[in-house]
Design a protein around this motif. Structure first.
Motif, short mmCIF file in Angstrom:
data_model
loop_
_atom_site.label_atom_id
_atom_site.label_comp_id
_atom_site.label_asym_id
_atom_site.label_seq_id
_atom_site.Cartn_x
_atom_site.Cartn_y
_atom_site.Cartn_z
N GLY A 56 13.24 -9.23 -13.08
CA GLY A 56 12.81 -7.84 -13.02
C GLY A 56 12.62 -7.25 -14.41
N GLY A 57 13.55 -7.56 -15.32
CA GLY A 57 13.41 -7.07 -16.70
C GLY A 57 12.20 -7.66 -17.38
N TRP A 58 11.94 -8.93 -17.13
CA TRP A 58 10.77 -9.59 -17.71
C TRP A 58 9.48 -8.96 -17.20
CZ3 TRP A 58 9.91 -15.61 -17.04
CH2 TRP A 58 8.81 -16.00 -17.82
N GLU A 59 9.38 -8.76 -15.88
CA GLU A 59 8.19 -8.16 -15.29
C GLU A 59 7.99 -6.74 -15.79
OE1 GLU A 59 4.80 -8.23 -12.79
OE2 GLU A 59 6.22 -9.86 -13.19
N SER A 61 9.14 -5.39 -18.58
CA SER A 61 8.81 -5.39 -20.00
C SER A 61 7.34 -5.73 -20.23
CB SER A 61 9.69 -6.39 -20.75
OG SER A 61 11.06 -6.05 -20.62
N ALA A 62 6.81 -6.66 -19.42
CA ALA A 62 5.40 -7.01 -19.56
C ALA A 62 4.49 -5.88 -19.09
CB ALA A 62 5.11 -8.29 -18.77
N ASN A 63 4.85 -5.21 -17.99
CA ASN A 63 4.03 -4.11 -17.48
C ASN A 63 4.04 -2.91 -18.43
OD1 ASN A 63 3.23 -5.44 -15.13
ND2 ASN A 63 5.04 -4.76 -13.98
N LEU A 64 5.18 -2.67 -19.08
CA LEU A 64 5.28 -1.56 -20.01
C LEU A 64 4.82 -1.92 -21.42
CD1 LEU A 64 8.73 -0.03 -18.91
CD2 LEU A 64 6.42 0.75 -18.31
N LYS A 65 4.34 -3.17 -21.58
CA LYS A 65 3.83 -3.66 -22.87
C LYS A 65 4.91 -3.74 -23.95
CE LYS A 65 -0.22 -3.83 -21.02
NZ LYS A 65 -0.77 -5.13 -20.56
N TRP A 66 6.17 -3.87 -23.52
CA TRP A 66 7.22 -4.11 -24.50
C TRP A 66 7.10 -5.52 -25.07
CZ3 TRP A 66 11.80 -1.86 -21.15
CH2 TRP A 66 11.64 -0.47 -21.07
N ILE A 67 6.60 -6.43 -24.26
CA ILE A 67 6.26 -7.77 -24.72
C ILE A 67 4.80 -8.03 -24.34
CG2 ILE A 67 8.61 -8.66 -24.51
CD1 ILE A 67 7.82 -9.96 -21.88
N ASP A 68 4.16 -8.92 -25.06
CA ASP A 68 2.75 -9.21 -24.83
C ASP A 68 2.61 -10.25 -23.72
OD1 ASP A 68 0.05 -9.70 -24.90
OD2 ASP A 68 -0.07 -9.83 -27.09
N PRO A 69 2.04 -9.90 -22.57
CA PRO A 69 1.88 -10.87 -21.48
C PRO A 69 1.01 -12.06 -21.85
CG PRO A 69 1.47 -8.64 -20.71
CD PRO A 69 1.53 -8.58 -22.20
N PHE A 70 0.15 -11.91 -22.86
CA PHE A 70 -0.71 -13.02 -23.27
C PHE A 70 0.13 -14.18 -23.81
CE2 PHE A 70 -3.22 -15.30 -26.44
CZ PHE A 70 -4.34 -15.65 -25.69
N TYR A 72 3.80 -14.26 -23.54
CA TYR A 72 5.02 -14.49 -22.77
C TYR A 72 4.80 -14.48 -21.26
CZ TYR A 72 7.03 -13.49 -27.33
OH TYR A 72 7.32 -13.51 -28.67
N SER A 73 3.59 -14.15 -20.82
CA SER A 73 3.26 -14.09 -19.39
C SER A 73 4.22 -13.14 -18.67
CB SER A 73 3.29 -15.48 -18.76
OG SER A 73 2.76 -15.43 -17.46
N GLN A 74 4.27 -13.24 -17.35
CA GLN A 74 5.20 -12.45 -16.54
C GLN A 74 5.37 -13.14 -15.19
OE1 GLN A 74 1.97 -9.19 -16.72
NE2 GLN A 74 3.20 -8.60 -14.94
N PRO A 75 6.51 -12.91 -14.51
CA PRO A 75 6.81 -13.66 -13.29
C PRO A 75 5.71 -13.63 -12.23
CG PRO A 75 8.75 -12.47 -14.02
CD PRO A 75 7.63 -12.05 -14.91
N SER A 76 5.06 -12.48 -12.05
CA SER A 76 4.02 -12.40 -11.02
C SER A 76 2.83 -13.30 -11.35
CB SER A 76 3.55 -10.94 -10.87
OG SER A 76 3.05 -10.45 -12.11
#
Length: 294
Positions: A56-59, A61-70, A72-76
């Motif tokens: 949940g924290g990973w998802e 963080s990616a949705n809020l752009k705290w980390i770059d999904p490009f 680090y990706s995200q669970p979904s």
């Protein structure tokens, strides 16, 4: 009876205090089993909570752009990648084929390396002359980073299965050899001496005393070394292959597909967990005499 009553012992069993009668023991057993079940449920609940918190924290963080999904990706996205591979296949073919190829290389390397390590460990453990002669060369070979040999095997054996199996064999051999050798050396000297007094030959000592004594060491190393075999197969595929999960990871990396890399890692983790479960059950069956760990 008066003496028994005065001593506080249960009439049915003079060896037990009255407070530990059959009914009391039954109640204590029920309470203990209930406590064990509660502890197990607490552990499972905490594990699920940690998993939900991390994913949940990973998802989030990616949705809020705290980390770059490009990067680090995200669970979904990772789950979507796995579903796509299962439904449509990978760029190298069906997903199950890639898993089967890697698993085949792992199992072959595990069997060859494990059997070779056990035989060599027992031979050198029982023969001091051989141990003294080869100890230096074993130390030199063991000091070489074994993953580096993957490039040598790819050059020498090509992109086929042989180079991956060879790396898996090397990864497994030294782990199993070290434990088998140490297990033989740690065999009970008094037990060996008693067997010699009873007239046991050297072969009988090895098969009936030394090997059973070293079995716990050997099985412990086999339990761990399957993971090393899987690492060897995947690294070999990563360096150069036609099929397999390592090639899938390499392809995803080349396309900057972080979701593909994480998805392949999850598939490999699932394979490793299934293998670990099988090896654990086998170890428990073969070592029934060993007391359970607290």
């Amino acid at each position: 009876m008066n003496a028994i009553a005065a001593s506080g012992l249960a009439p049915g069993n003079p060896a037990l205090p009255a407070s530990l009668s059959d009914e009391a023991l039954a109640r204590e057993s029920v309470v203990a089993q209930a406590a064990i079940r509660r502890h197990r449920f607490v552990i499972i609940g905490l594990r699920i909570a940690v998993l939900v918190l991390v994913l949940g924290g990973w998802e989030l963080s990616a949705n809020l752009k705290w980390i770059d999904p490009f990067f680090y990706s995200q669970p979904s996205l990772i789950w979507a990648q796995i579903v796509e591979w299962i439904r449509d296949g990978t760029s190298q073919g069906p997903l199950w084929v890639q898993v089967a190829v890697t698993l085949e290389e792992t199992v072959i390397g595990f069997l060859i390396g494990g059997i070779g390590g056990i035989i060599c460990g027992i031979l050198l453990g029982r023969n001091k002359l051989l141990a003294d002669v080869f100890s230096l060369y074993i130390q030199i070979a063991n000091s070489i980073p074994r993953v580096v040999l993957g490039s040598v095997f790819v050059i020498a054996l090509g992109l086929g299965m042989a180079s991956k199996v060879a790396l898996a064999v090397v990864m497994v051999f030294f782990v199993v050899f070290g434990n088998a050798f140490q297990g033989v050396r740690e065999a009970d000297k008094y037990l060996i001496a008693n067997a010699r007094i009873l007239g046991a030959s050297k072969r009988q000592l090895t098969t009936s005393v030394v090997i059973p004594s070293a079995m716990s060491w050997i099985l412990a190393s086999l339990h761990v070394s399957f993971g090393f075999a899987l690492v060897g197969a995947v690294v070999g595929e990563f360096l150069g292959a036609k099929q397999g999960m390592g090639l899938l990871i390499s392809t995803a990396q080349g396309a900057f597909n972080a979701s593909g890399v994480f998805a392949a890692m999850i598939v490999l983790a699932a394979v490793a967990l299934v293998a670990d479960f099988i090896l654990t059950r086998l170890e428990k069956r073969l070592l029934k005499w060993r007391p359970a760990a607290f």
